[in-house]
Design a protein around this motif. Structure first.
Motif, mmCIF file in Angstrom:
data_model
loop_
_atom_site.group_PDB
_atom_site.id
_atom_site.type_symbol
_atom_site.label_atom_id
_atom_site.label_comp_id
_atom_site.label_asym_id
_atom_site.label_seq_id
_atom_site.Cartn_x
_atom_site.Cartn_y
_atom_site.Cartn_z
ATOM 1 N N LYS A 85 10.676 -44.612 93.576
ATOM 2 C CA LYS A 85 11.848 -43.656 93.825
ATOM 3 C C LYS A 85 12.253 -43.716 95.109
ATOM 4 C CE LYS A 85 8.811 -39.677 95.025
ATOM 5 N NZ LYS A 85 7.374 -39.898 95.236
ATOM 6 N N ASP A 86 11.610 -44.280 96.057
ATOM 7 C CA ASP A 86 12.153 -44.196 97.626
ATOM 8 C C ASP A 86 12.593 -45.786 98.017
ATOM 9 O OD1 ASP A 86 11.737 -41.848 98.105
ATOM 10 O OD2 ASP A 86 9.513 -42.295 98.560
ATOM 11 N N SER A 87 12.921 -46.573 96.720
ATOM 12 C CA SER A 87 12.824 -47.933 97.138
ATOM 13 C C SER A 87 14.414 -48.223 97.537
ATOM 14 C CB SER A 87 12.860 -48.899 95.853
ATOM 15 O OG SER A 87 13.760 -48.609 94.830
ATOM 16 N N GLY A 88 15.375 -47.452 97.383
ATOM 17 C CA GLY A 88 16.444 -47.786 97.712
ATOM 18 C C GLY A 88 17.413 -48.534 97.036
ATOM 19 N N ALA A 89 16.733 -49.110 95.690
ATOM 20 C CA ALA A 89 17.434 -50.026 94.902
ATOM 21 C C ALA A 89 18.496 -49.413 94.069
ATOM 22 C CB ALA A 89 16.308 -50.462 93.744
ATOM 23 N N THR A 90 19.545 -50.498 93.867
ATOM 24 C CA THR A 90 20.894 -50.086 93.211
ATOM 25 C C THR A 90 21.056 -50.791 92.042
ATOM 26 O OG1 THR A 90 22.136 -51.332 94.698
ATOM 27 C CG2 THR A 90 22.187 -49.383 95.360
ATOM 28 N N ILE A 110 20.624 -45.917 88.597
ATOM 29 C CA ILE A 110 21.165 -47.286 89.220
ATOM 30 C C ILE A 110 21.518 -48.054 88.043
ATOM 31 C CG2 ILE A 110 19.756 -46.741 90.945
ATOM 32 C CD1 ILE A 110 17.790 -48.864 90.250
ATOM 33 N N GLU A 113 22.324 -56.718 98.071
ATOM 34 C CA GLU A 113 22.052 -55.413 96.999
ATOM 35 C C GLU A 113 20.746 -55.404 96.981
ATOM 36 O OE1 GLU A 113 24.461 -55.403 93.614
ATOM 37 O OE2 GLU A 113 23.938 -53.341 93.255
ATOM 38 N N LYS A 114 20.340 -54.247 97.028
ATOM 39 C CA LYS A 114 18.658 -53.734 96.755
ATOM 40 C C LYS A 114 18.318 -53.843 95.219
ATOM 41 C CE LYS A 114 17.857 -51.358 101.321
ATOM 42 N NZ LYS A 114 18.039 -52.638 101.587
ATOM 43 N N ASP A 134 18.421 -58.666 97.727
ATOM 44 C CA ASP A 134 17.438 -58.215 98.349
ATOM 45 C C ASP A 134 16.240 -57.372 97.471
ATOM 46 O OD1 ASP A 134 15.532 -57.087 100.334
ATOM 47 O OD2 ASP A 134 16.686 -55.700 101.200
ATOM 48 N N VAL A 186 13.507 -55.408 96.496
ATOM 49 C CA VAL A 186 12.530 -54.393 97.234
ATOM 50 C C VAL A 186 11.363 -53.870 96.360
ATOM 51 C CG1 VAL A 186 14.760 -53.534 98.313
ATOM 52 C CG2 VAL A 186 14.383 -52.465 96.065
#
Ligand code: PRP
Ligand code: ADE
Length: 171
Positions: free
Chosen positions: A45-50, A72, A112-113, A140, A142
Motif C-alpha cells: 500500500k505504501d510502495s508508490g507503485a503506478t 494503478i 516509473e515505479k 524502478d 519497488v
C-alpha cells in the motif's frame, strides 16, 4: 485464514517428479481469493507503485485484481506472438522447461515505479525475466509479491540476490 489450505499438491504434474502447487482452490473460494488480493494490497500500500507487471497466465489472475484494488495500471507480460505492438522479449529457464516472455516496449515509462506480481516462485526464472524486462524498460522495481514460494528451489535466492524488496503470502 490459512491460504495453504487452498493450495492443492498434485504429484507428478506436468512431469514425473514434479509436485504441482495448484492454486485453483483459492480462486474458486470467494473469501480466499479476496483475502489473497487484499493481503497483497496491504503489503504494497505504501510502495508508490503506478504499474503492476505480471506474466500470463496465473500472474494475471492475481495481478489484475490487485491493480484494480490499488487503483494503478496493469502491464501484461506474455508469451511470444501475443502482444500486438513492439515487443521486448527475454528467455529464461523453468522448473519443467524453458520459456520466453515479452512486454510491450512502451508499457513502462522511464523511472516509473513498478510492482512485479506472480502466483508462485519456483526457480525464479519467470520473476528474473520480468525483472529484466522492467529494468531494460527503465522501470524502478519497488516490490515483488508472490502468493507462494517453493523453498526447495532457487527462487528465494534469486529474489534475495536481485536486491529487490519482495514478499510471499506463504513462506
Ligand atoms: C508458473 C507460475 C509462475 C512460474 C514460476 O507459470 O505461474 O509464473 O511458473 O516458476 P519459476 O519460478 O520456475 O519461473 P507457468 O510458466 O507454468 O505458466 P502459466 O502461468 O501459464 O501456468
Ligand atoms: N510453476 C513452476 N513450478 C511449479 C510448481 N511446482 N507448481 C505450480 N506452478 C509451478
Amino acid at each position: 485464514m490459512n491460504l495453504r489450505d487452498y493450495i492443492r499438491d498434485i504429484q507428478d504434474y506436468p512431469k514425473e517428479g514434479i509436485v504441482f502447487f495448484d492454486i485453483t482452490p483459492i480462486l474458486s473460494d470467494p473469501d480466499a481469493f479476496r483475502h489473497t488480493v487484499d493481503c497483497l494490497a496491504e503489503k504494497f500500500k505504501d510502495s508508490g507503485a503506478t504499474k503492476i507487471v505480471a506474466a500470463e497466465a496465473r500472474g494475471f489472475i492475481f495481478g489484475a485484481p490487485l491493480a484494480y484494488k490499488m487503483g494503478i495500471g496493469f502491464v501484461p507480460v506474455r508469451k511470444p506472438g501475443k502482444l500486438p505492438h513492439k515487443n521486448r522479449c527475454v528467455s529464461y529457464d523453468l522448473e519443467y522447461g524453458t520459456d520466453t516472455l515479452c512486454m510491450h516496449e512502451d508499457a513502462i515509462a522511464e523511472g516509473e515505479k513498478v510492482l512485479v506480481i506472480d502466483d508462485l516462485l519456483a526457480t525464479g526464472g519467470t520473476a528474473e525475466g520480468m525483472l529484466k524486462l522492467v529494468t531494460e524498460a527503465g522501470g524502478d522495481i519497488v516490490g515483488c509479491g508472490f502468493v507462494v514460494q517453493l523453498g526447495f528451489l532457487d527462487g528465494p535466492k534469486v529474489m534475495k540476490d536481485s536486491g529487490h524488496n519482495h514478499c510471499f503470502l506463504l513462506e
